[in-house]
Design a protein around this motif. Sequence first.
Motif, PDB file in Angstrom:
ATOM      1  N   ASP A 193      45.105  34.609  39.529  1.00  0.00           N
ATOM      2  CA  ASP A 193      45.622  34.678  38.153  1.00  0.00           C
ATOM      3  C   ASP A 193      45.862  33.277  37.611  1.00  0.00           C
ATOM      4  OD1 ASP A 193      46.298  37.609  37.445  1.00  0.00           O
ATOM      5  OD2 ASP A 193      47.121  37.388  39.460  1.00  0.00           O
ATOM      6  N   ASN A 194      45.579  33.100  36.306  1.00  0.00           N
ATOM      7  CA  ASN A 194      46.094  31.967  35.542  1.00  0.00           C
ATOM      8  C   ASN A 194      46.345  32.434  34.114  1.00  0.00           C
ATOM      9  OD1 ASN A 194      43.587  31.991  34.315  1.00  0.00           O
ATOM     10  ND2 ASN A 194      42.913  30.007  35.122  1.00  0.00           N
ATOM     11  N   SER A 195      46.693  31.499  33.237  1.00  0.00           N
ATOM     12  CA  SER A 195      47.068  31.890  31.878  1.00  0.00           C
ATOM     13  C   SER A 195      45.894  32.426  31.072  1.00  0.00           C
ATOM     14  CB  SER A 195      47.676  30.690  31.144  1.00  0.00           C
ATOM     15  OG  SER A 195      46.757  29.610  31.096  1.00  0.00           O
ATOM     16  N   VAL A 196      44.683  32.223  31.553  1.00  0.00           N
ATOM     17  CA  VAL A 196      43.510  32.671  30.811  1.00  0.00           C
ATOM     18  C   VAL A 196      43.099  34.086  31.213  1.00  0.00           C
ATOM     19  CG1 VAL A 196      41.129  32.107  30.199  1.00  0.00           C
ATOM     20  CG2 VAL A 196      42.765  30.274  30.683  1.00  0.00           C
ATOM     21  N   GLY A 197      43.264  34.411  32.488  1.00  0.00           N
ATOM     22  CA  GLY A 197      42.826  35.737  32.913  1.00  0.00           C
ATOM     23  C   GLY A 197      43.032  35.945  34.399  1.00  0.00           C
ATOM     24  N   ARG A 198      42.379  36.959  34.924  1.00  0.00           N
ATOM     25  CA  ARG A 198      42.509  37.371  36.320  1.00  0.00           C
ATOM     26  C   ARG A 198      41.128  37.696  36.871  1.00  0.00           C
ATOM     27  NH1 ARG A 198      46.457  42.251  37.867  1.00  0.00           N
ATOM     28  NH2 ARG A 198      47.947  40.530  37.612  1.00  0.00           N
ATOM     29  N   SER A 199      40.930  37.344  38.164  1.00  0.00           N
ATOM     30  CA  SER A 199      39.696  37.697  38.863  1.00  0.00           C
ATOM     31  C   SER A 199      40.053  38.252  40.229  1.00  0.00           C
ATOM     32  CB  SER A 199      38.776  36.472  39.014  1.00  0.00           C
ATOM     33  OG  SER A 199      38.366  35.985  37.748  1.00  0.00           O
ATOM     34  N   GLU A 200      39.220  39.154  40.734  1.00  0.00           N
ATOM     35  CA  GLU A 200      39.447  39.779  42.028  1.00  0.00           C
ATOM     36  C   GLU A 200      38.163  39.763  42.843  1.00  0.00           C
ATOM     37  OE1 GLU A 200      40.998  43.676  41.575  1.00  0.00           O
ATOM     38  OE2 GLU A 200      42.887  43.034  40.626  1.00  0.00           O
ATOM     39  N   ALA A 201      38.331  39.614  44.162  1.00  0.00           N
ATOM     40  CA  ALA A 201      37.198  39.685  45.091  1.00  0.00           C
ATOM     41  C   ALA A 201      37.681  40.368  46.360  1.00  0.00           C
ATOM     42  CB  ALA A 201      36.650  38.303  45.404  1.00  0.00           C
ATOM     43  N   SER A 202      36.858  41.220  46.946  1.00  0.00           N
ATOM     44  CA  SER A 202      37.279  42.052  48.079  1.00  0.00           C
ATOM     45  C   SER A 202      36.317  41.914  49.249  1.00  0.00           C
ATOM     46  CB  SER A 202      37.373  43.526  47.665  1.00  0.00           C
ATOM     47  OG  SER A 202      38.297  43.700  46.612  1.00  0.00           O
ATOM     48  N   GLY A 203      36.867  42.144  50.439  1.00  0.00           N
ATOM     49  CA  GLY A 203      36.087  42.210  51.670  1.00  0.00           C
ATOM     50  C   GLY A 203      36.588  43.361  52.511  1.00  0.00           C
ATOM     51  N   THR A 204      35.691  44.012  53.225  1.00  0.00           N
ATOM     52  CA  THR A 204      36.042  45.175  54.033  1.00  0.00           C
ATOM     53  C   THR A 204      36.108  44.780  55.503  1.00  0.00           C
ATOM     54  OG1 THR A 204      35.010  46.697  52.470  1.00  0.00           O
ATOM     55  CG2 THR A 204      35.368  47.514  54.710  1.00  0.00           C
ATOM     56  N   LEU A 205      37.178  45.217  56.171  1.00  0.00           N
ATOM     57  CA  LEU A 205      37.376  44.953  57.594  1.00  0.00           C
ATOM     58  C   LEU A 205      37.084  46.214  58.396  1.00  0.00           C
ATOM     59  CD1 LEU A 205      38.365  43.323  60.049  1.00  0.00           C
ATOM     60  CD2 LEU A 205      40.692  44.074  59.483  1.00  0.00           C
ATOM     61  N   THR A 206      36.220  46.071  59.385  1.00  0.00           N
ATOM     62  CA  THR A 206      35.955  47.141  60.343  1.00  0.00           C
ATOM     63  C   THR A 206      36.423  46.665  61.710  1.00  0.00           C
ATOM     64  OG1 THR A 206      34.017  47.881  59.090  1.00  0.00           O
ATOM     65  CG2 THR A 206      34.194  48.604  61.387  1.00  0.00           C
ATOM     66  N   VAL A 207      37.296  47.441  62.342  1.00  0.00           N
ATOM     67  CA  VAL A 207      37.830  47.092  63.655  1.00  0.00           C
ATOM     68  C   VAL A 207      37.071  47.883  64.715  1.00  0.00           C
ATOM     69  CG1 VAL A 207      39.851  47.025  65.146  1.00  0.00           C
ATOM     70  CG2 VAL A 207      40.091  46.601  62.688  1.00  0.00           C
ATOM     71  N   HIS A 208      36.340  47.166  65.546  1.00  0.00           N
ATOM     72  CA  HIS A 208      35.583  47.805  66.614  1.00  0.00           C
ATOM     73  C   HIS A 208      36.472  48.013  67.841  1.00  0.00           C
ATOM     74  CE1 HIS A 208      31.305  46.639  65.065  1.00  0.00           C
ATOM     75  NE2 HIS A 208      31.830  47.665  64.427  1.00  0.00           N
ATOM     76  N   VAL A 209      36.473  49.225  68.351  1.00  0.00           N
ATOM     77  CA  VAL A 209      37.243  49.570  69.551  1.00  0.00           C
ATOM     78  C   VAL A 209      36.258  49.928  70.649  1.00  0.00           C
ATOM     79  CG1 VAL A 209      38.985  51.096  70.533  1.00  0.00           C
ATOM     80  CG2 VAL A 209      39.137  50.412  68.125  1.00  0.00           C
ATOM     81  N   PRO A 210      36.311  49.235  71.805  1.00  0.00           N
ATOM     82  CA  PRO A 210      35.374  49.555  72.890  1.00  0.00           C
ATOM     83  C   PRO A 210      35.492  51.011  73.320  1.00  0.00           C
ATOM     84  CG  PRO A 210      36.502  47.491  73.331  1.00  0.00           C
ATOM     85  CD  PRO A 210      37.181  48.118  72.152  1.00  0.00           C
ATOM     86  N   PRO A 211      34.409  51.578  73.806  1.00  0.00           N
ATOM     87  CA  PRO A 211      34.440  52.980  74.235  1.00  0.00           C
ATOM     88  C   PRO A 211      35.477  53.206  75.343  1.00  0.00           C
ATOM     89  CG  PRO A 211      32.178  52.195  74.066  1.00  0.00           C
ATOM     90  CD  PRO A 211      33.055  50.994  73.923  1.00  0.00           C
ATOM     91  N   GLN A 212      36.119  54.357  75.267  1.00  0.00           N
ATOM     92  CA  GLN A 212      37.055  54.790  76.285  1.00  0.00           C
ATOM     93  C   GLN A 212      36.760  56.243  76.623  1.00  0.00           C
ATOM     94  OE1 GLN A 212      41.144  54.065  75.137  1.00  0.00           O
ATOM     95  NE2 GLN A 212      40.554  52.282  73.928  1.00  0.00           N
TER      96      GLN A 212
END
Length: 509
Positions: A193-212
């Motif tokens: 954010d600033n006084s002119v406007g707002r911008s957004e950016a996203s990233g997705t997290l995938t958590v890998h769990v070893p087989p059990q």
Amino acid sequence: MPSWKMGRKAALLGAELLWPPVPIPWLLRDDFRQPPGDVVVAAGEPAVLECVPPRGHPEPSVSWKKNGARLSDKDERLTIRGGKLMLASTRKSDAGIYVCVATNVVGERDSEPAELVVFERPAFGKRPLNQAVLVEGTVEFPCEVVGDPRPVARWRKEEGEMPPGRWEVLPNNTLRISRLRAEDEGTYTCVADNSVGRSEASGTLTVHVPPQLVTGPRDQTVAPGQSVTFQCQSKGNPPPAVFWQKEGSQTLLFPGQPPHPAGRFSVSPGGAMTIAAVQPADAGYYLCQAISVAGSVLAKARLDVEEALAEHRPPVIRRGPANQTVLPVGATAWLPCWVGGGGPPVSVGWLKDGSTLVGAQPRASLLENGTLQITGLRVTDSGHYECVATSSVGETRWDDVASRTTPPQISMHLPPGVLPGPPSTPVVTNITKSSVTLSWKGNKDSSATDVTSYIVEAFRYHTGVLSGCRGDVVAWCHPAMGHPCSLAARRWVAHGRQWQLTWRVRPTR
């Protein structure tokens, strides 16, 4: 047309004009009727600087200067109309000091300067990217933002809370999450954010769990013609692929695969393998493996077919122990028990006078070939020893194999000589809440030189009545360790009664 002719023509038409005509002087005033003002815009938006020039004769034309340099009307983004300077789509480079210039035959007049300020909405130099990380690992999402004024960045997790106590924002606005858990999966958004406007950016997290393995296979024994099912239920992220393989075979069995061979082997979607109409040749180990990009896990189980088991015999002891009748105190004894013959796995154990030995006696150990080893022999080690070989089809004892009336035995032999004499009376040298330290001296008059240890016995009294040696405190103290002996006392105080202890020390060989 000359001015005198115009005057005459006007007089003829009845117009009241001065004669002779008065010439109008050329001029250009100093004061602008509307000087330009400061303008603030966001990059990409249009900007308009207005200017009404001063009065003059002839009417002055308008041009513009930026930072002292005259602007060219050849720039497609610039338009000068009616004194107005219009920029269709402003850029950061358009910011500067603008001056409106009025020009006629008299000369030029410059207006007061006006500033064009071009602010920039937040933009991302580095945006967060989609990532896949192993559980318990660490992930970092970059968020490099630029803008004017300088933007302020913050993070949020879509449809959930940020991982409590495990996340931090670095000085460059990078989001770091440590000790990842499966529930940390989701989309993380950087908001600038600033006084002119707002911008957004996203990233997705995938958590890998070893087989059990949730449910692993277990060894099973079935009769020929029956069906058997081995479980292999697994979990992980992403969900692992499960397949089966018989040990020694190159054939892989997958869920949903057509039955193989001859329709007797199949694997369910949940990972369980079923063998229909079991045959003796099916006996052996079966391996279940669950695999994914996060790792793999392996488990195996044995299938025994009863018909095949009938061919095996009980274990065969190829070589067993023999009597050892003369062994000195402190020596090491080895009693062999070598097992041979094929068949199921065999375990070897030992009995002393009918009771299990290994595990109950710290000086007795079982070697890999089944031999019993006893170190630091004592008189109390004398007795009858028996080797027992056990498998899934039976049990064999060495005395049964040799058809002996009594099992092998060890007899300890003391060399001729005088038995050790008693040491001096023990003296208490230190008392704590949980221990008593005793000290004594050996018997110098005794001709016995092979004293190996001392036994300390504790008697307890209450109200003057001897309670007897209950084994509450018994310790072995070796001369090599020095005669001061620290003992841990147990049950000295019970039900509020104070016990008085009496100590006795006697030597052993």
